[in-house]
Design an enzyme around this catalytic site. Structure first.
Site, PDB file in Angstrom:
ATOM      1  N   ASP A 106      -1.434   6.601   6.734  1.00 56.87           N
ATOM      2  CA  ASP A 106      -2.545   5.750   6.331  1.00 56.87           C
ATOM      3  C   ASP A 106      -2.757   4.752   7.464  1.00 56.87           C
ATOM      4  O   ASP A 106      -1.920   3.884   7.708  1.00 56.87           O
ATOM      5  CB  ASP A 106      -2.187   5.033   5.022  1.00 56.87           C
ATOM      6  CG  ASP A 106      -3.281   4.072   4.550  1.00 56.87           C
ATOM      7  OD1 ASP A 106      -4.231   3.813   5.312  1.00 56.87           O
ATOM      8  OD2 ASP A 106      -3.157   3.579   3.416  1.00 56.87           O
ATOM      9  N   LYS A 119     -12.221  -1.816   7.380  1.00 57.83           N
ATOM     10  CA  LYS A 119     -11.381  -2.775   8.087  1.00 57.83           C
ATOM     11  C   LYS A 119     -11.634  -2.744   9.594  1.00 57.83           C
ATOM     12  O   LYS A 119     -11.917  -3.768  10.191  1.00 57.83           O
ATOM     13  CB  LYS A 119      -9.905  -2.495   7.796  1.00 57.83           C
ATOM     14  CG  LYS A 119      -9.569  -2.574   6.303  1.00 57.83           C
ATOM     15  CD  LYS A 119      -8.122  -2.232   6.044  1.00 57.83           C
ATOM     16  CE  LYS A 119      -7.805  -2.174   4.566  1.00 57.83           C
ATOM     17  NZ  LYS A 119      -8.016  -3.425   3.847  1.00 57.83           N
ATOM     18  N   TRP A 121       0.823  -1.219   0.000  1.00 54.72           N
ATOM     19  CA  TRP A 121       0.000   0.000   0.000  1.00 54.72           C
ATOM     20  C   TRP A 121       0.851   1.262   0.000  1.00 54.72           C
ATOM     21  O   TRP A 121       0.533   2.226  -0.703  1.00 54.72           O
ATOM     22  CB  TRP A 121      -0.974  -0.021   1.181  1.00 54.72           C
ATOM     23  CG  TRP A 121      -2.031  -1.049   0.978  1.00 54.72           C
ATOM     24  CD1 TRP A 121      -2.241  -2.200   1.704  1.00 54.72           C
ATOM     25  CD2 TRP A 121      -3.014  -1.082  -0.072  1.00 54.72           C
ATOM     26  NE1 TRP A 121      -3.277  -2.916   1.172  1.00 54.72           N
ATOM     27  CE2 TRP A 121      -3.775  -2.258   0.094  1.00 54.72           C
ATOM     28  CE3 TRP A 121      -3.309  -0.221  -1.121  1.00 54.72           C
ATOM     29  CZ2 TRP A 121      -4.825  -2.609  -0.768  1.00 54.72           C
ATOM     30  CZ3 TRP A 121      -4.353  -0.561  -1.988  1.00 54.72           C
ATOM     31  CH2 TRP A 121      -5.102  -1.737  -1.806  1.00 54.72           C
TER      32      TRP A 121
END
Length: 382
Positions: free
Chosen positions: A184, A208, A109
């Site tokens: 993030d 999530k 990511w």
């Protein structure tokens, strides 16, 4: 353990949502607050939804102790859209299109985030890339080895928890105090206390550890909210921010510049309220630490399982592991599903097994997985 026909969902996202939250949403689905309408039918401009939004912001503020000089935004497009939004907004805040933007690359990511910044034409500085330096995304180098740009940078970005590879920072990176730190936190927000004041921007896709997919939480320091400018006002087109990615536009309109993901915001708000009722982030931190310890203890004491990530940066949320010989992995997954344990297959890019044990996964679920892992190993030891 699961109730009724529920399973133990170890999915990385969209992930498990607390059963109590789902039951509340179910009871309110057809008639929210005596409006005669579902939440999904409410006007986002009306007072009823306005209270849902305000309560969600207030409860998130309590959970994370967010200071007054920060704004909470509810945006669309997932964490991936923030790869672009951060570049546009913070280069504009810096006022220099060619200012370096620093990226710490610890997994897929953060790698994708740096690639998007390059695609947008930003002056990307890779602070470190663990796969290039060590051959795998399994560690974080000491800060003495980082190649930061210092005060010249528009921001320093890192992914606090890499969902795919299971690498989680064990502390907040130390950067120049004049440079905004961007994190993030899609897969570990609300899993442990954080000092929000150390960050310029925190963002997290909800699917999530918060609620359903469709909304992304953005927490931004107010001094970084920069007025939009037209292309005619800017010599370098790279600083022109698309309207719906502009943090100030969203802040000025209380996240209601256009129709927001109302149901996802409502569900996230229910999760925030539920967490406060259960003791807040501190209570979840203790449970998360216990769950992770139990899983890693099995892995470390095993002759067939192997956890690839360095012990000091192992994720408490996403626990990847391999089984040797690897031919056993398919049998392990089949046996898990027979025991109502689902979505344990590792990400397609890395294979193996991955147990995601977010806030909503109870300790009893982890205990059930641990028991199965021990049983499976006992059946397959040489």
């Amino acid at each position: 353990m699961p109730t009724h026909d529920q399973v133990l969902n170890f999915g990385a996202g969209p992930a498990k949502i607390p059963i109590e939250v789902l039951q509340t949403a179910q009871s309110e689905l057809l008639n929210y607050d005596n409006t005669g309408m579902s939440v999904m039918e409410l006007s986002h401009r009306g007072k009823t939804f306005g209270k849902i939004l305000a309560d969600a912001k207030q409860n998130l503020t309590k959970l994370l102790n967010i200071p007054d000089n920060y704004e909470i935004l509810f945006m669309q497009g997932g964490g991936t859209t923030q790869f672009s939004a951060v570049v546009y907004n913070l280069l504009a805040a810096k006022g220099k299109a060619d200012a370096p933007v620093d990226y710490c690359v610890t997994g897929s990511w953060s790698q994708k985030a740096s690639e998007e910044a390059k695609r947008l034409g930003a002056n990307v500085n890779i602070v470190f890339n663990t796969k290039k330096s060590t051959g795998a995304y399994t560690s974080v180098p000491p800060q003495s080895e980082w190649k930061l740009s210092g005060s010249d940078a528009a921001f320093v970005y890192y992914c606090d928890n890499e969902t795919v590879h299971g690498v989680e920072f064990n502390s907040i990176p130390e950067v120049d105090s004049s440079v905004p730190l961007v994190a993030d936190m899609s897969s570990n927000i609300l899993s442990r206390p954080i000092d929000v004041s150390k960050f310029g921007v925190i963002y997290a896709g909800a699917q999530k550890n918060i609620g359903p997919s469709g909304v992304t939480i953005v927490i931004i320091r107010k001094d970084l909210l920069t007025p939009l400018k037209s292309a005619a006002e800017i010599a370098t087109p790279g600083l022109v921010t698309p309207q719906l990615l502009d943090f100030k536009t969203l802040a000025d309109n209380d996240s209601l510049y256009n129709t927001p993901p109302t149901f996802a915001i409502y569900m996230s708000g229910l999760v925030f309220k539920h967490m406060l009722e259960k003791g807040g982030v501190e209570a979840y931190t203790e449970a998360n630490d216990r769950k992770a310890r139990k899983l890693y203890q099995v892995l470390d004491n095993s002759k067939i399982y192997k956890a690839p990530v360095a012990t000091d940066v192992r994720s408490r949320m996403n626990v990847p592991f391999r089984i040797y010989p690897e031919a056993l992995e398919a049998e392990f997954l089949k046996g898990a599903e027979a025991r109502n344990m689902v979505q344990l297959k590792g990400h397609r890019s890395v294979g193996g097994i991955r147990a995601s044990i977010y806030n909503a996964m109870g300790e009893d679920g982890v205990d059930a997985l641990v028991a199965y892992m021990k049983e499976f190993e006992g059946q397959h030891q040489a």
